[in-house]
Design a protein around this motif. Structure first.
Motif, short mmCIF file in Angstrom:
data_model
loop_
_atom_site.label_atom_id
_atom_site.label_comp_id
_atom_site.label_asym_id
_atom_site.label_seq_id
_atom_site.Cartn_x
_atom_site.Cartn_y
_atom_site.Cartn_z
N LYS A 47 0.81 -1.22 0.00
CA LYS A 47 0.00 0.00 0.00
C LYS A 47 0.84 1.26 0.00
O LYS A 47 0.51 2.22 -0.68
CB LYS A 47 -0.94 0.02 1.21
N ALA A 48 1.90 1.28 0.81
CA ALA A 48 2.69 2.50 0.96
C ALA A 48 3.92 2.17 1.79
O ALA A 48 4.12 1.04 2.21
CB ALA A 48 1.87 3.59 1.65
N THR A 49 4.71 3.20 2.03
CA THR A 49 5.82 3.11 2.97
C THR A 49 5.64 4.23 3.98
O THR A 49 5.42 5.37 3.61
CB THR A 49 7.18 3.27 2.25
N VAL A 50 5.68 3.86 5.25
CA VAL A 50 5.57 4.86 6.31
C VAL A 50 6.96 5.12 6.86
O VAL A 50 7.76 4.18 7.03
CB VAL A 50 4.59 4.42 7.42
N THR A 51 7.26 6.39 7.10
CA THR A 51 8.57 6.76 7.61
C THR A 51 8.46 7.35 9.01
O THR A 51 7.39 7.78 9.43
CB THR A 51 9.26 7.81 6.70
N GLU A 52 9.59 7.36 9.68
CA GLU A 52 9.69 8.02 10.98
C GLU A 52 9.23 9.47 10.88
O GLU A 52 8.54 9.99 11.75
CB GLU A 52 11.18 8.01 11.33
N GLY A 53 9.63 10.13 9.80
CA GLY A 53 9.24 11.52 9.59
C GLY A 53 7.74 11.69 9.51
O GLY A 53 7.19 12.65 10.07
N ASP A 54 7.06 10.76 8.84
CA ASP A 54 5.60 10.83 8.76
C ASP A 54 4.99 10.82 10.16
O ASP A 54 4.08 11.59 10.47
CB ASP A 54 5.03 9.65 7.97
N LEU A 55 5.51 9.93 11.00
CA LEU A 55 4.98 9.80 12.35
C LEU A 55 5.30 11.04 13.19
O LEU A 55 4.44 11.53 13.93
CB LEU A 55 5.55 8.54 13.01
N LEU A 56 6.51 11.55 13.05
CA LEU A 56 6.89 12.75 13.81
C LEU A 56 6.07 13.97 13.40
O LEU A 56 5.63 14.75 14.24
CB LEU A 56 8.38 13.02 13.64
N TRP A 57 5.86 14.14 12.08
CA TRP A 57 5.06 15.27 11.61
C TRP A 57 3.62 15.15 12.11
O TRP A 57 2.99 16.15 12.46
CB TRP A 57 5.09 15.37 10.09
N TYR A 58 3.11 13.93 12.16
CA TYR A 58 1.75 13.74 12.67
C TYR A 58 1.67 14.12 14.15
O TYR A 58 0.75 14.80 14.57
CB TYR A 58 1.30 12.28 12.47
N LEU A 59 2.66 13.68 14.91
CA LEU A 59 2.68 14.01 16.35
C LEU A 59 2.83 15.52 16.55
O LEU A 59 2.19 16.09 17.44
CB LEU A 59 3.81 13.26 17.05
N LYS A 60 3.63 16.15 15.74
CA LYS A 60 3.81 17.60 15.85
C LYS A 60 2.50 18.33 15.55
O LYS A 60 2.16 19.32 16.19
CB LYS A 60 4.90 18.08 14.90
#
Length: 145
Positions: A47-60
């Motif tokens: 489906k996709a690739t999730v990155t650490e950055g994606d998670l951090l931006w979401y938390l921010k």
């Protein structure tokens, strides 16, 4: 040479389910020390690739969200910044290398888009280094003769 030569099969790849929560994703990435992992559907499709950055931006973007609440957030709510494209197992090496230039790994799918593994950019570079080293060694032997 074909893509299968470089394939790390799905059984050896750390991935997350499309149904995973934000907390499950974070914990899996932390446990394996990866900065990106493939997201796989219930049917086994990439489906996709999730990155650490994606998670951090979401938390921010969600400062009121505590760690204890992360198990309530579906991974599907996290916007993904990059569109890491897969390559089909029967694609040519040029297609693989073109994707590997901008992705740490390239997901590999079959003709039904089922995830079958990944090719790591580092494996391509290691193979190329061996070829270059062998060619350089062969040239030096020819010069010496």
């Amino acid at each position: 040479m074909n893509i299968a030569f470089f394939l790390l099969p799905k059984q050896e790849v750390v991935s997350v389910s499309e149904e995973a929560t934000l907390r499950q994703t974070l914990e899996r990435m932390e446990r394996h020390r990866y900065t990106a992992v493939p997201v796989i559907s219930e049917k086994g499709e990439y489906k996709a690739t999730v990155t650490e950055g994606d998670l951090l931006w979401y938390l921010k973007a969600n400062p009121d969200l505590s760690f204890d609440q992360l198990h309530r957030v579906p991974l599907g709510e996290v916007p993904l910044r990059l569109n890491n494209l897969p390559v089909r197992i029967d694609a040519n090496m040029v297609d693989l290398i073109s994707l590997a230039k901008t992705q740490n790994f390239v997901p590999v799918v079959d003709d039904m888009n089922h995830f079958i593994g990944i090719v790591r950019r580092s494996d391509i570079i290691d193979y190329t280094e061996k070829l270059l080293t062998a060619a350089t060694h062969e040239k030096s032997l020819i010069r010496e003769a």
